[in-house]
Every structure is written in structure tokens, then in C-alpha cells.
Scaffold this motif. Structure first.
Motif, short mmCIF file in Angstrom:
data_model
loop_
_atom_site.label_atom_id
_atom_site.label_comp_id
_atom_site.label_asym_id
_atom_site.label_seq_id
_atom_site.Cartn_x
_atom_site.Cartn_y
_atom_site.Cartn_z
N VAL A 209 -5.23 34.16 86.61
CA VAL A 209 -6.20 34.75 85.82
C VAL A 209 -7.62 34.34 86.18
CG1 VAL A 209 -6.82 34.85 83.29
CG2 VAL A 209 -4.54 34.41 83.94
N ALA A 210 -8.49 35.53 86.12
CA ALA A 210 -9.62 35.26 86.43
C ALA A 210 -10.44 36.17 85.40
CB ALA A 210 -10.21 35.79 87.54
N PHE A 211 -11.59 35.81 85.06
CA PHE A 211 -12.59 36.29 84.22
C PHE A 211 -13.48 37.59 85.04
CE2 PHE A 211 -11.71 32.96 81.46
CZ PHE A 211 -11.27 33.67 80.34
N SER A 212 -13.56 38.95 84.32
CA SER A 212 -14.29 39.60 84.84
C SER A 212 -15.63 39.66 84.30
CB SER A 212 -13.94 41.41 84.43
OG SER A 212 -14.56 42.14 85.08
N ALA A 215 -16.94 38.28 80.80
CA ALA A 215 -15.83 37.13 80.49
C ALA A 215 -15.36 37.51 79.20
CB ALA A 215 -16.40 35.80 80.37
N ARG A 217 -13.25 40.22 79.68
CA ARG A 217 -12.16 40.85 80.23
C ARG A 217 -11.52 40.08 81.26
NH1 ARG A 217 -14.72 46.46 82.54
NH2 ARG A 217 -16.12 44.94 83.19
N ALA A 218 -10.20 40.04 81.47
CA ALA A 218 -9.51 39.17 82.41
C ALA A 218 -8.65 40.05 83.34
CB ALA A 218 -8.55 38.12 81.55
N VAL A 220 -5.66 39.81 85.72
CA VAL A 220 -4.28 38.91 85.92
C VAL A 220 -3.71 39.40 87.15
CG1 VAL A 220 -2.20 38.28 84.96
CG2 VAL A 220 -4.20 38.66 83.44
N LEU A 256 -10.67 41.27 75.03
CA LEU A 256 -10.40 40.01 74.41
C LEU A 256 -11.73 39.23 73.57
CD1 LEU A 256 -9.47 38.20 78.00
CD2 LEU A 256 -7.99 39.19 76.15
N LEU A 283 -5.14 31.09 78.62
CA LEU A 283 -6.25 31.77 78.88
C LEU A 283 -7.35 31.68 77.88
CD1 LEU A 283 -8.25 33.72 80.65
CD2 LEU A 283 -7.17 35.55 79.39
N THR A 285 -10.85 32.00 76.46
CA THR A 285 -12.28 32.83 76.66
C THR A 285 -13.63 32.21 76.55
OG1 THR A 285 -12.13 33.75 74.33
CG2 THR A 285 -10.99 34.67 75.70
N ALA A 357 -15.17 29.14 80.97
CA ALA A 357 -15.03 30.66 81.24
C ALA A 357 -16.36 31.27 81.57
CB ALA A 357 -14.04 31.26 80.20
#
Length: 650
Positions: A209-212, A215, A217-218, A220, A256, A283, A285, A357
Motif C-alpha cells: 500500500v502506498a499513498f498517492s 495522502a 488516496r491509496a 494498492v 479515504l 493502512l 491515513t 503517511a
């Protein structure tokens, strides 16, 4: 060439052939004989026979009791279709031409093979396939085989008398071909049924999982699963569930909420079904923006910024930017920060919370205006004994100034937007604490401004009396001015100034010009040099005394007093004082003589001619002349000038 005999034989053959054809066309062909009949499919029977001369077609008949099925074919072998499985039929064949149908051949009894089992197939897990079917009429057992559709691996086969079975230890996400058939009591196999079925895929692995950006929006991502066609990502937090479906190996989960912990799992899908969901990945946020922000000046030149802690916030950064563009910041794991501040500035304050995050969204930007600065270059100048003018330099942040003069008897206030204020009606010879407070609409008043001690000038005397002693000398006297040690009195006119500096409460001023209007002022001075300038009602010196005063005899008992007037507009009064009586006369306006008609002779008279005043007593400082008035008989005789008198009063 042919002989005649040859020709005759040929003709005869042709004729016989023609007769045979004609006969055949009008006669049904011979009955065929069945060589063999068999069933390979449950709905058909195949028949083989020898050809019959003259037959154009053949009719195959399969009879089951009273029902039968007929089929026309061109030649052997032929197949009768539309039959019932596992059913005994009587099979016959007839030959057909234009002459009709032959008799049916001797029948053969043939039983159709068993129907194929109709399979119901599914993959209960990623490594198994379950097969089931309904019972097949007349079936003694069943055979089911399975192998990878790509031909790889080995073929699995199971015989059973049941109507279901499960193949295990299969490859996940792989397409398999399943073939099944039933056999009868004689071991004869029936129709087979072929079905393609995939095993469900394995659960994806290596879920990340990485944040766009932002932060909230993730992204996966995971390793693709063999045979998976689609994937479903489930992001849950309490009762809230977010889903993302995709055919790729990554998915963007939007919307999110800040300050929330989500659990992320991925499930793979294909035609066979779904995998088990992956183990949930936590996850967390970004934190939400801090709230309940308060800003106060907890002490001079210091701002205290505080806020409430936020969920998932590991630390905070407070940015403070002043209205002159300078920015500072504070990094802390606590919920408050101290900043140095200057008076009269507006500060713009924003607070961010941080965790792994990233940074929280921007919350409200607060502005805070510090109290205005205290006035500088403070000066107080006394305009009079009861009036002081206070001035100061303008300061940052001040919209209004309040000047306050406090003494034991009360407080005087002055409010203005200007940087000056005049305080009047002060009590003379009184100590005052004078303070100038700056005020702003945003923050109110700065109450920390220091006062300045000021003592007022001395009090002006209440009473001031001017008495003209001579034409050129005036006496001024006054009451004591509280707080005053010395005095300066001034008589001033366009013709000149008379001034006296004294420790007393009176003063003689010389060089006074007669008939002149003077401005009267007095300065009361304290021991320390504070001065009150006191202004009084103007003063007019008396009109000038006439010159050339003379007496002349007038008739028997009359005297004429003559003089030279200094101003024709002034009225004069002549007075004669002797031992036998006092006499006076006042001429009409504009005349410079007057007559006394009855005056005793034989006496010495003091003569004074003075301007007539409408204020106070007569002037006593005009020159006095002495005349002797002799008698001539009983009448006035000679008038003799005897000189000036030194007497002060008549």
C-alpha cells in the motif's frame, strides 16, 4: 466392317438391355440384408448392409414397440438418429427405387448406449474441482477423467458408482478439461460429456500500500495470481467499506478519511470463483488538521499557540508568518508552541499534523494581531497653568490613542486618532501621572504603557489690580499663585513693552504711555522653572494731562481756565482749590477752556486740569499750578502765577 451376324448379335443385346431397364423401372428392388448394426451414441444406431442392384435409396427403420423412427439414406452405412438412450430397437432396412420399396430386411435388435451424465462442476478451492451429476438410466457406473487443458501434467481418472467426486491437489487458477461417461452392466460405455473448468485462483501475494498525492488516496498493488481475471480490493474501517475492482495488479482507492486506520485485503477472481482474501494490511491515513486552536499573548512579546491532539498525529509543525513577510516555525510532539512576537503585528498561523503517511490537510488559517505598541517620544508641554499638550510618535498597530492624566482628585481622558492631545482644566500646581495608551480594534488597549510624572505650573493669581501712579508709572499687584516662587509681569502695546521680574506680589512698571491700550500678562514660575502664562483683561492707561494750564481774569468776579489739549476728543475738568472754597468747571466737548464766574478774590488757588474719566476716582497725578487772585475793591484784581505745587493731593 462387321459381318451381318455380328450386327444381329449386337442388336439383340441392346434390345435385351432395354427390356431389362424397362422391367427394372417398373419393379421394386430386392430386399437388402443387414451385415451389422450397432450404437455408439445414445441417440443413434448405425446400420451396415450390402448394396442392392437398382436401389436408389434405402430406408432405415428403428422400432420400439409401437413407435418407430425412419431415415432415408443414399447408401451404406446409414444412421438412424433421434432415438432414446439405453433402449432396445428392432432395426430393418428397405431398398427404394422408382418402382417402389422392397420388403424389410430381417431385423436386428440393437440397444442404444447410455446417455452421457450431465455434469455440474465448480472449484470449491484454488486446488480442487468438484464434479456432480444426476443418475443416468441403466448406468452401472461412471468414469470421470481430468487433465490440464494445455496438455501439461498427468491425466487423472476416477471410476465410481456415486454421482459426485472431487479432484484435489490441482494447480490454482488453471483450466482443466473434464470428461465423463456412464457404462451399463455389460461394461459398455455410453456417451461422454466434456466440460472445461478452471480452479479458482490463489490469493494474491506481496500486497503493498502506498499513498498517492494528498495522502487521502491509496495505491494498492500485489503480485498477479495465476489464472486470475479480475481482482477486488476491500478497504474497511468499522462499518465503512470501500471497494475497487480491476483487471490489473494495482488499484487506486480514493476518498479515504484523514485520521483513520483502514484494513486492506485483496481477492482474486476468475470464472471458477474467488480466492481467499489476503491477510489484512493495516493502512493509517494522514492525520486530520488540528482543531480547537487558541492563540494568546501569555506574556509581553510572546505568543502561545495551542491546539487539541489529533488521532494518528505523531508530531506537529506550526508556521507563523508576520505581515512583513517573515516566517518562523515550531516542530513539536506536544500540543503547544511559544513564539516571540512584536507589538502591533498581525501574524498568520497554520498548523499541520504529521505521521508516516505524510502531512495533514491544511486547516483554518488563523490571524492574530498583537496589542499595539506603546507610544514613543512622549512629550508633555504646558500651554497654561491648567492646560498641557501631549505629543508622541505614531506606533504600529494603533488605530486610536487614549491619553490619561491621573491625580489624587480624579482622571482626565482624551481620545483621538491623532498623535497629540491637549488636556485642559488641569488643576494648577498638582502632580499628574500622564499615560498614553494605544488602542486597536483587533486587540484593544495596550495597558502596559508606562506613565510619565508631570507636575502642573504653578497656579495663576486669581486677582490682578493695575493702578496708574503717574502718567508713565503703573502699579500692578496680585494675589499669591499657588506653587509660584517668582513672577514676571508684562504690559505690552504697539508703542512698547513694560516688564517686571519680582519675588513679590506687586510691581511698578515705568515707561507707560498715556492714552494707550495694553495687553496684561503674568508668568508664574516655580522653583524648578515651570511657568504658567496667565493672561488678564487688557489695560488702558489714562489720557494724557493737558499742558499750558493758565488762569485769566474774566469780568468782575470771573476766572477763565485755559489749557492746551493733547487730544481734542478728550473732555477735561478744571479744579481750583483755595482756602475760601473749591471750584470746578467742565467745558463743552472739544473746548480747551472753561469759566468760573463767581470766585472769591484775595486767595491762593491750586489749579489742576485733568482728563475726565468714567472709571474710578479722578486722576491725581496731573500737574498742579498755584495762582494768587488779588482783589480790586470787591472784584477780582490781578491773577499772578506762583509756580507748581508739590502737594500730592488737593
Amino acid at each position: 466392317m462387321c459381318s451381318a451376324k455380328s450386327k444381329t448379335l449386337a442388336f439383340t443385346g441392346v434390345l435385351l438391355g432395354c427390356l431389362e431397364m424397362i422391367f427394372s423401372a417398373n419393379t421394386a428392388p430386392d430386399t437388402p440384408v443387414i451385415d451389422q448394426a450397432y450404437s455408439k451414441l445414445s441417440n443413434s444406431i448405425t446400420v451396415e448392409w450390402r448394396a442392392v442392384p437398382g436401389a436408389n435409396n434405402y430406408m432405415l427403420t428403428a422400432q420400439d414397440g409401437d413407435s418407430f423412427v425412419e431415415t432415408i439414406v443414399k447408401n451404406s452405412p446409414g444412421t438412424v438418429t433421434g432415438l432414446k438412450p439405453a433402449t432396445l430397437y428392432r432395426i430393418t432396412v428397405r431398398s427404394i427405387n422408382s418402382g417402389g420399396k422392397s420388403q424389410p430386411s430381417p431385423f436386428r435388435k440393437v440397444k442404444t448406449v447410455l446417455a452421457a451424465p450431465i455434469l455440474s462442476v465448480h472449484s470449491p478451492s484454488c486446488d480442487s474441482i468438484a464434479v456432480s451429476w444426476k443418475a443416468v438410466h441403466m448406468a452401472a457406473g461412471f468414469s470421470v477423467s481430468l487433465m490440464r487443458s494445455d496438455g501439461l501434467g498427468r491425466k487423472l481418472k476416477q471410476n465410481t458408482t456415486n454421482t459426485s467426486l472431487i479432484f484435489t491437489n490441482l494447480d490454482p487458477g488453471t483450466l482443466y478439461t473434464i470428461r465423463a461417461y456412464a457404462w451399463n452392466a455389460n461394461g459398455m460405455p455410453g456417451d461422454d460429456f466434456t466440460y472445461n473448468q478452471s480452479t479458482s485462483p490463489n490469493a494474491p501475494v506481496d500486497v503493498k500500500v502506498a499513498f498517492s498525492s494528498g495522502a487521502l488516496r491509496a495505491v494498492v498493488s500485489w503480485m498477479p495470481s495465476e489464472g486470475a481475471l479480475t481482482y477486488s480490493v476491500t478497504v474497511s474501517s468499522g462499518l465503512l467499506k470501500l471497494r475497487c475492482n480491476t483487471s490489473s495488479a494495482s488499484c487506486m482507492v480514493p476518498s479515504l478519511q484523514c485520521g483513520s486506520e483502514y484494513y486492506v485485503s485483496v481477492t482474486a477472481y476468475n470464472d471458477a470463483g474467488s480466492s481467499e482474501p489476503t491477510d489484512a494490511v493495516s493502512l493509517k491515513t494522514i492525520p486530520c488538521a488540528p482543531v480547537n486552536i487558541s492563540i494568546e499573548e501569555d506574556e509581553p512579546d510572546h505568543l502561545l499557540v495551542s491546539w487539541s491532539s489529533v488521532s494518528l498525529g505523531h508530531y506537529y509543525v506550526v508556521f507563523v508568518k508576520s505581515d512583513d513577510g517573515l516566517e518562523v516555525h515550531c516542530n513539536t510532539s506536544y500540543t503547544q508552541c511559544h513564539f516571540q512576537s512584536d507589538c502591533g503585528f498581525t501574524y498568520f498561523i497554520s498548523i499541520f499534523a504529521y505521521n508516516k503517511a505524510g502531512q495533514s490537510p491544511l486547516g483554518d488559517v488563523f490571524n492574530y494581531t498583537t496589542t499595539p505598541c506603546c507610544p514613543s517620544d512622549f512629550r508633555a508641554v504646558f500651554m497654561s497653568s491648567d492646560t498641557v499638550r501631549v505629543t508622541w510618535a505614531p506606533v504600529r498597530g494603533a488605530d486610536l490613542y487614549e491619553t490619561r492624566a491621573a491625580s489624587r482628585s480624579g482622571v482626565l481622558l482624551c481620545r483621538d486618532t491623532a498623535t497629540a492631545c491637549t488636556l485642559s482644566a488641569l488643576q494648577c500646581s498638582t502632580p499628574y501621572n500622564i499615560t498614553v495608551f494605544s488602542f486597536s480594534e483587533a486587540r484593544g488597549s495596550n495597558t502596559s504603557c508606562a506613565p510619565q510624572y508631570v507636575a502642573t505650573a504653578p497656579c495663576c493669581p486669581n486677582d490682578l489690580i493695575l493702578t496708574q501712579v503717574t502718567q508713565s508709572v503703573t502699579n500692578i499687584s496680585w494675589s499669591v499663585g499657588r506653587g509660584a516662587q517668582t513672577y514676571i509681569t508684562i504690559l505690552e502695546s504697539p508703542k512698547g513693552q513694560a516688564k517686571c521680574h519680582t519675588l513679590q506680589t506687586y510691581c511698578l512698571l515705568g515707561c507707560i504711555t498715556c492714552g494707550t491700550n495694553y495687553t496684561v500678562s503674568l508668568r508664574a514660575i516655580t522653583e524648578t522653572g515651570l511657568t504658567s502664562s496667565c493672561t488678564y483683561q487688557g489695560y488702558s492707561s489714562s489720557a494724557c494731562c493737558p499742558s499750558g494750564v493758565k488762569l485769566y481774569r474774566l469780568g468782575n468776579n470771573g476766572i477763565r481756565v485755559f489749557w492746551q489739549a493733547s487730544d481734542e476728543t478728550i473732555n477735561y475738568n478744571a479744579n481750583l482749590h483755595g482756602s475760601k472754597g473749591n471750584f470746578s468747571c467742565t467745558p463743552s466737548s472739544g473746548l480747551s477752556h472753561c469759566d468760573i464766574t463767581k470766585i472769591p478774590c484775595g486767595d491762593v488757588y491750586t489749579v489742576v486740569v485733568a482728563p475726565v474719566t468714567d472709571k474710578g476716582p479722578k486722576l491725581t497725578f496731573c500737574p498742579k499750578k498755584i495762582y494768587s487772585v488779588t482783589c480790586s475793591g470787591s472784584s477780582v484784581g490781578m491773577v499772578i502765577y506762583r509756580g507748581r505745587s508739590n502737594a500730592k493731593h488737593m
